[in-house]
Design a protein around this motif. Sequence first.
Motif, PDB file in Angstrom:
ATOM      1  N   PRO A  71       0.819  -1.229   0.000  1.00  0.00           N
ATOM      2  CA  PRO A  71       0.000   0.000   0.000  1.00  0.00           C
ATOM      3  C   PRO A  71       0.850   1.276   0.000  1.00  0.00           C
ATOM      4  O   PRO A  71       0.492   2.259  -0.646  1.00  0.00           O
ATOM      5  CB  PRO A  71      -0.815  -0.107   1.287  1.00  0.00           C
ATOM      6  N   PHE A  72       1.988   1.254   0.700  1.00  0.00           N
ATOM      7  CA  PHE A  72       2.877   2.421   0.733  1.00  0.00           C
ATOM      8  C   PHE A  72       3.372   2.746  -0.679  1.00  0.00           C
ATOM      9  O   PHE A  72       3.311   3.892  -1.126  1.00  0.00           O
ATOM     10  CB  PHE A  72       4.064   2.153   1.666  1.00  0.00           C
ATOM     11  N   VAL A  73       3.852   1.729  -1.382  1.00  0.00           N
ATOM     12  CA  VAL A  73       4.358   1.910  -2.743  1.00  0.00           C
ATOM     13  C   VAL A  73       3.226   2.351  -3.677  1.00  0.00           C
ATOM     14  O   VAL A  73       3.400   3.266  -4.486  1.00  0.00           O
ATOM     15  CB  VAL A  73       5.039   0.617  -3.255  1.00  0.00           C
ATOM     16  N   ASN A  74       2.058   1.709  -3.545  1.00  0.00           N
ATOM     17  CA  ASN A  74       0.916   2.068  -4.396  1.00  0.00           C
ATOM     18  C   ASN A  74       0.479   3.513  -4.173  1.00  0.00           C
ATOM     19  O   ASN A  74       0.184   4.236  -5.141  1.00  0.00           O
ATOM     20  CB  ASN A  74      -0.254   1.122  -4.167  1.00  0.00           C
ATOM     21  N   LEU A  75       0.409   3.943  -2.917  1.00  0.00           N
ATOM     22  CA  LEU A  75       0.031   5.331  -2.618  1.00  0.00           C
ATOM     23  C   LEU A  75       1.037   6.297  -3.227  1.00  0.00           C
ATOM     24  O   LEU A  75       0.655   7.314  -3.815  1.00  0.00           O
ATOM     25  CB  LEU A  75      -0.073   5.558  -1.116  1.00  0.00           C
ATOM     26  N   ASN A  76       2.310   5.972  -3.104  1.00  0.00           N
ATOM     27  CA  ASN A  76       3.329   6.846  -3.673  1.00  0.00           C
ATOM     28  C   ASN A  76       3.193   6.931  -5.182  1.00  0.00           C
ATOM     29  O   ASN A  76       3.286   8.019  -5.766  1.00  0.00           O
ATOM     30  CB  ASN A  76       4.730   6.376  -3.277  1.00  0.00           C
ATOM     31  N   ASP A  77       2.966   5.795  -5.828  1.00  0.00           N
ATOM     32  CA  ASP A  77       2.776   5.801  -7.286  1.00  0.00           C
ATOM     33  C   ASP A  77       1.572   6.655  -7.682  1.00  0.00           C
ATOM     34  O   ASP A  77       1.636   7.440  -8.639  1.00  0.00           O
ATOM     35  CB  ASP A  77       2.596   4.374  -7.815  1.00  0.00           C
ATOM     36  N   GLN A  78       0.473   6.521  -6.941  1.00  0.00           N
ATOM     37  CA  GLN A  78      -0.737   7.292  -7.250  1.00  0.00           C
ATOM     38  C   GLN A  78      -0.518   8.787  -7.027  1.00  0.00           C
ATOM     39  O   GLN A  78      -0.996   9.618  -7.807  1.00  0.00           O
ATOM     40  CB  GLN A  78      -1.910   6.780  -6.416  1.00  0.00           C
ATOM     41  N   LEU A  79       0.207   9.138  -5.956  1.00  0.00           N
ATOM     42  CA  LEU A  79       0.512  10.545  -5.707  1.00  0.00           C
ATOM     43  C   LEU A  79       1.386  11.120  -6.822  1.00  0.00           C
ATOM     44  O   LEU A  79       1.157  12.238  -7.292  1.00  0.00           O
ATOM     45  CB  LEU A  79       1.211  10.720  -4.352  1.00  0.00           C
ATOM     46  N   GLN A  80       2.362  10.342  -7.265  1.00  0.00           N
ATOM     47  CA  GLN A  80       3.242  10.825  -8.334  1.00  0.00           C
ATOM     48  C   GLN A  80       2.490  10.966  -9.656  1.00  0.00           C
ATOM     49  O   GLN A  80       2.801  11.850 -10.452  1.00  0.00           O
ATOM     50  CB  GLN A  80       4.457   9.917  -8.477  1.00  0.00           C
ATOM     51  N   PRO A 131       1.683   3.372  14.988  1.00  0.00           N
ATOM     52  CA  PRO A 131       0.360   4.011  14.978  1.00  0.00           C
ATOM     53  C   PRO A 131      -0.038   4.571  16.334  1.00  0.00           C
ATOM     54  O   PRO A 131       0.534   4.228  17.367  1.00  0.00           O
ATOM     55  CB  PRO A 131      -0.567   2.866  14.568  1.00  0.00           C
ATOM     56  N   SER A 132      -1.045   5.426  16.314  1.00  0.00           N
ATOM     57  CA  SER A 132      -1.560   6.009  17.556  1.00  0.00           C
ATOM     58  C   SER A 132      -2.129   4.933  18.468  1.00  0.00           C
ATOM     59  O   SER A 132      -2.125   5.077  19.684  1.00  0.00           O
ATOM     60  CB  SER A 132      -2.622   7.067  17.248  1.00  0.00           C
ATOM     61  N   SER A 133      -2.588   3.826  17.880  1.00  0.00           N
ATOM     62  CA  SER A 133      -3.143   2.729  18.680  1.00  0.00           C
ATOM     63  C   SER A 133      -2.051   1.909  19.366  1.00  0.00           C
ATOM     64  O   SER A 133      -2.332   1.140  20.268  1.00  0.00           O
ATOM     65  CB  SER A 133      -3.983   1.804  17.796  1.00  0.00           C
ATOM     66  N   GLY A 134      -0.792   2.060  18.918  1.00  0.00           N
ATOM     67  CA  GLY A 134       0.313   1.334  19.519  1.00  0.00           C
ATOM     68  C   GLY A 134       0.496  -0.078  18.992  1.00  0.00           C
ATOM     69  O   GLY A 134       1.355  -0.809  19.445  1.00  0.00           O
ATOM     70  N   TYR A 135      -0.285  -0.489  18.007  1.00  0.00           N
ATOM     71  CA  TYR A 135      -0.200  -1.841  17.455  1.00  0.00           C
ATOM     72  C   TYR A 135       0.091  -1.785  15.965  1.00  0.00           C
ATOM     73  O   TYR A 135      -0.553  -1.040  15.233  1.00  0.00           O
ATOM     74  CB  TYR A 135      -1.518  -2.591  17.688  1.00  0.00           C
ATOM     75  N   GLY A 136       1.069  -2.560  15.495  1.00  0.00           N
ATOM     76  CA  GLY A 136       1.352  -2.650  14.069  1.00  0.00           C
ATOM     77  C   GLY A 136       2.156  -1.478  13.555  1.00  0.00           C
ATOM     78  O   GLY A 136       3.052  -0.974  14.222  1.00  0.00           O
ATOM     79  N   ILE A 137       1.804  -1.038  12.353  1.00  0.00           N
ATOM     80  CA  ILE A 137       2.496   0.065  11.677  1.00  0.00           C
ATOM     81  C   ILE A 137       1.450   0.891  10.921  1.00  0.00           C
ATOM     82  O   ILE A 137       0.425   0.360  10.517  1.00  0.00           O
ATOM     83  CB  ILE A 137       3.596  -0.461  10.715  1.00  0.00           C
ATOM     84  N   SER A 138       1.713   2.174  10.762  1.00  0.00           N
ATOM     85  CA  SER A 138       0.777   3.049  10.045  1.00  0.00           C
ATOM     86  C   SER A 138       1.465   3.792   8.923  1.00  0.00           C
ATOM     87  O   SER A 138       2.617   4.205   9.051  1.00  0.00           O
ATOM     88  CB  SER A 138       0.162   4.078  10.992  1.00  0.00           C
ATOM     89  N   ILE A 139       0.727   3.954   7.837  1.00  0.00           N
ATOM     90  CA  ILE A 139       1.127   4.861   6.776  1.00  0.00           C
ATOM     91  C   ILE A 139       0.459   6.188   7.109  1.00  0.00           C
ATOM     92  O   ILE A 139      -0.752   6.244   7.336  1.00  0.00           O
ATOM     93  CB  ILE A 139       0.664   4.373   5.392  1.00  0.00           C
ATOM     94  N   TYR A 140       1.254   7.245   7.162  1.00  0.00           N
ATOM     95  CA  TYR A 140       0.727   8.592   7.366  1.00  0.00           C
ATOM     96  C   TYR A 140       0.933   9.391   6.087  1.00  0.00           C
ATOM     97  O   TYR A 140       2.025   9.402   5.524  1.00  0.00           O
ATOM     98  CB  TYR A 140       1.481   9.317   8.492  1.00  0.00           C
ATOM     99  N   LEU A 141      -0.124  10.046   5.641  1.00  0.00           N
ATOM    100  CA  LEU A 141      -0.043  11.022   4.561  1.00  0.00           C
ATOM    101  C   LEU A 141      -0.423  12.359   5.166  1.00  0.00           C
ATOM    102  O   LEU A 141      -1.531  12.513   5.690  1.00  0.00           O
ATOM    103  CB  LEU A 141      -1.015  10.689   3.427  1.00  0.00           C
TER     104      LEU A 141
END
Length: 185
Positions: free
Chosen positions: A103-112, A156-166
Amino acid sequence: MKKIISVLFAICLCMAASAQQHLKFMGIPLDGTIDNFTLKLKDKGVTYDAAESKSADAGTRIFHGKFMGEKARFVVFYNYKSKIVFSAAVELNYPTVESAHTPFVNLNDQLQQKYSDATCKEYTGPDGDVDGLAMEIFDEAGDNMIGFILQTLKAPSSGYGISIYLTYTDSDNFMKSEKILGEDL
């Protein structure tokens, strides 16, 4: 004659105000008051989280909803004195770094693709490590930077896992906010 001059002056002011471009978040310009911005988010199905907003810093409101079809947490930043919005962030949670990679790579591609004229660089965090990507967004003429978008991975703010922030920030309103806050010095 005074009426004509007044009308011409008002028209010039309106034209100057409408000529200024602002960075958009979910199609909403990062401009205007927090109350108006909240209404526009509500129109997009995003809901205000009063409890979480109450415990947040001054000049911050928290929302929940969908972003590109995924459950998301939104943070909107505004100047607490002028009430003008200057930045909005979206947080997308994933259980592992590996599950966030695509999802990180896909979001970056879409933003570009969307901002093909943007300048894209690595974003270095306070610790000196590369934390993500930064895009400088320019006006339609390509002459002035109207804002920037940071794409990062964080706990993440929840403290579990990892988050993508835009994080989308409007340059003009950010500078105005800093100037207002600097008046306290």
